[in-house]
Design an enzyme around this catalytic site. Structure first.
Site, PDB file in Angstrom:
ATOM      1  N   LYS A 171       0.847  -1.198   0.000  1.00 23.37           N
ATOM      2  CA  LYS A 171       0.000   0.000   0.000  1.00 23.37           C
ATOM      3  C   LYS A 171       0.886   1.254   0.000  1.00 23.37           C
ATOM      4  O   LYS A 171       1.912   1.296   0.701  1.00 23.37           O
ATOM      5  CB  LYS A 171      -0.880  -0.024   1.257  1.00 23.37           C
ATOM      6  CG  LYS A 171      -1.895   1.107   1.355  1.00 23.37           C
ATOM      7  CD  LYS A 171      -2.772   0.947   2.603  1.00 23.37           C
ATOM      8  CE  LYS A 171      -3.905   1.948   2.648  1.00 23.37           C
ATOM      9  NZ  LYS A 171      -4.794   1.753   3.823  1.00 23.37           N
ATOM     10  N   SER A 225      -9.975  -0.714   6.942  1.00 22.91           N
ATOM     11  CA  SER A 225      -9.370  -0.631   5.608  1.00 22.91           C
ATOM     12  C   SER A 225      -8.593  -1.847   5.136  1.00 22.91           C
ATOM     13  O   SER A 225      -8.179  -1.896   3.979  1.00 22.91           O
ATOM     14  CB  SER A 225      -8.455   0.584   5.532  1.00 22.91           C
ATOM     15  OG  SER A 225      -9.241   1.722   5.335  1.00 22.91           O
ATOM     16  N   SER A 277      -9.798   1.521   2.675  1.00 22.93           N
ATOM     17  CA  SER A 277      -8.925   2.302   1.832  1.00 22.93           C
ATOM     18  C   SER A 277      -7.840   1.495   1.127  1.00 22.93           C
ATOM     19  O   SER A 277      -7.247   1.986   0.170  1.00 22.93           O
ATOM     20  CB  SER A 277      -8.248   3.389   2.681  1.00 22.93           C
ATOM     21  OG  SER A 277      -7.411   2.811   3.658  1.00 22.93           O
TER      22      SER A 277
HETATM   23  N1  GLN Z   1     -13.429   3.718   5.932  1.00 23.32           N
HETATM   24  C1  GLN Z   1     -12.880   4.239   7.148  1.00 23.32           C
HETATM   25  C2  GLN Z   1     -12.584   5.706   7.020  1.00 23.32           C
HETATM   26  O1  GLN Z   1     -12.754   6.227   5.962  1.00 23.32           O
HETATM   27  C3  GLN Z   1     -11.672   3.446   7.566  1.00 23.32           C
HETATM   28  C4  GLN Z   1     -10.453   3.817   6.839  1.00 23.32           C
HETATM   29  C5  GLN Z   1      -9.241   3.059   7.288  1.00 23.32           C
HETATM   30  O2  GLN Z   1      -9.342   2.050   7.978  1.00 23.32           O
HETATM   31  N2  GLN Z   1      -8.085   3.594   6.932  1.00 23.32           N
HETATM   32  O3  GLN Z   1     -12.182   6.329   7.963  1.00 23.32           O
END
Ligand code: GLN
Length: 486
Positions: A76, A175, A151
């Site tokens: 990532k 994410s 994400s």
């Molecule tokens: N979807 C969640 C957010 O937008 C989690 C994102 C993540 O775990 N980085 O905050």
């Protein structure tokens, strides 16, 4: 050897160790797949030349006494990589080349792996669909009109489409687990503090945790073992001996008590998910586990709590992007303050700005007590719910997400419906617990659905073992037609 990239990471490591394949051969295949997979938009930066050189070096002087000998890995684009651009999916870091390497990636390289490239993600990891990335959305390899989740959407897509043998993501509120669920892959968010946060672009520091995303549970154990470990450079790193997750992996779940929280039955959840959950329970029962109904009474407050705590921390972490010290700087403005303002207006995308605004608001005087402080208190109650339940059970089984992968654009302009997708994943981050998502079945549109296992602090081995036993029974197979190569 043909079709190497269809194999699991564990199989590939076996083939390298037994000298049946060379690292270069393996690397060439993943480079070729990645090149053919451009339509998926899974990569932000390719480092294929570096990978090719490393593979050659490995083959000249191989070292088999490590966990990931000669294995190319794309990661990532939130992990800082020395000499390789690290963007966090943002325009702000479009030209940022770190001169240091994150601890987690350093650990992987110390185990014999090397970098294949940097994978697309939501901007600063804020999102659930990979649509907030400055570098464009990622497409789910299972269907060209749907999102891969987020994400860590590029990471999930890359594993699913065989562009990398395995990968790592980060999970602040889901994410790793949600994109794993959307792509039929395995994802694990470790206990807060098990994997170092040093060198990872920060989103919400009290929630952020790196973890593996893989094709199988054994691969997941192997990756976790390679990446975790105490790091004095991260003040929240847990000082404990490394465990041999892959060696100790077993399918014996006899006598384990598995909790089923009634609060995870949310309105509007498709019947298929309910059915899948029931099947999961049956599988565990047949394996000798005991199913126990439990209650996590504060679950309904987890999402609002998360969407106060995470933006609050993000607004503080993102204050550093001022056009002076990092990345992008606007050329507009007549003085320093205008330069700051223009840099942040032009450098951040809409979702990141929304989080900064919310975060600044909940931390501002007059609102701090009503929002931020209250959220911290509720966070403790959510954690206590889990603590109480773990006096009765060894692990908890829930769905990973309230739906399968949704259509590209479907939720993009409706932040609340996007946030609702995190309903089953955020409580775990607030409580600092380990949890993983495993593929468990398909919905009526043939899109994967995942089940989530939540464990006690540092009980990653228990989670992996339960998942390992379920994986065998579920026997999930991805049906990939490689539309992107046509
Ligand atoms: N979807 C969640 C957010 O937008 C989690 C994102 C993540 O775990 N980085 O905050």
């Amino acid at each position: 050897m043909s079709n190497l990239s269809d194999k699991t990471l564990t199989e590939l490591v076996g083939l390298i160790k037994s000298k049946q394949i060379k690292s270069e051969e393996l690397t060439d295949e993943f480079i070729a797949n990645s090149q053919k997979g451009k339509k998926l938009n899974a990569y932000i930066t390719e480092s294929f030349d570096i990978a090719k050189n490393k593979a050659k070096q490995f083959d000249v002087k191989p070292n088999f006494d490590c966990l990931l000998p000669g294995v190319p890995l794309a990661v990532k684009d939130l992990f800082c990589t020395n000499g390789v651009k690290t963007t966090a999916g943002s325009k702000m870091l479009e030209n940022f080349i770190p001169n240091y390497e994150s601890t987690v990636t350093t650990n992987l390289w110390n185990e014999g792996a090397f970098l294949l490239g940097k994978l697309n993600c939501d901007e600063y990891a804020m999102g659930s669909s990979n649509e907030t990335s400055f570098y464009g959305n990622v497409i789910n390899p299972l269907e060209d009109k749907v999102v891969p989740g987020g994400s860590s959407g590029g990471s999930a897509a890359a594993v699913c489409a065989n562009l990398t043998p395995a990968t790592i993501g980060t999970d602040t509120g889901g994410s790793i687990r949600q994109p794993a669920s959307f792509t039929g892959t395995v994802g694990l968010k470790p206990t807060y503090g098990l994997c170092s946060r040093w060198g990872i672009v920060a989103f919400a520091s009290s929630l952020d945790q790196a973890g593996p995303m893989t094709k199988t549970v054994s691969d997941c154990a192997l990756m976790l073992e390679a990446m975790c470990g105490f790091d004095p450079k991260d003040s929240t790193s847990i000082d404990k001996k490394k465990e041999n997750y892959s060696k100790n992996l077993n399918k014996n779940i006899k006598g384990l008590k598995i909790g089923i929280p009634k609060e995870y039955r949310v309105d509007g959840m498709p019947n298929e998910i309910e059915t899948l959950w029931e099947e999961g329970k049956k599988i565990l029962k047949n394996g000798g586990a005991e199913i126990i109904d439990i209650s996590l009474p504060h679950t309904e407050y987890a999402l609002p709590t998360y969407y106060i705590v995470a933006p609050a921390e993000a607004s503080s972490n993102l204050a550093r992007y001022d056009g002076v010290r990092y990345g992008f700087r606007s050329s507009k403005g007549n003085n320093l303050v205008e330069m700051y303002e223009n840099t942040r207006s032009e450098g951040f995308g809409d979702e990141v700005k929304r989080r900064i605004l919310i975060g600044t608001y909940v931390l501002s005087s007059g609102y701090y007590d009503a929002y931020y402080l209250k959220a911290q208190k509720v966070r403790q109650l959510i954690k206590k719910d889990f603590d109480d339940s773990f006096k009765k059970v060894d692990a908890i089984l829930t769905p990973s997400a309230p739906s399968s992968a949704f259509k590209i654009g479907e939720k993009k302009d409706d932040p609340i419906s996007m946030y609702l997708n995190d309903v089953f994943t955020v409580p775990v981050n607030l409580a600092g617990l380990p949890a993983m998502s495993i593929p468990a079945g398909l919905d009526k549109n043939k899109l994967p659905l995942g089940l989530q296992l939540i464990g006690k602090p540092l009980a990653e081995q228990t989670l992996l073992n339960i998942a390992f036993s379920m994986e065998e029974k579920i026997n999930f197979k991805l049906n990939i037609n490689k539309w992107w190569e046509k």
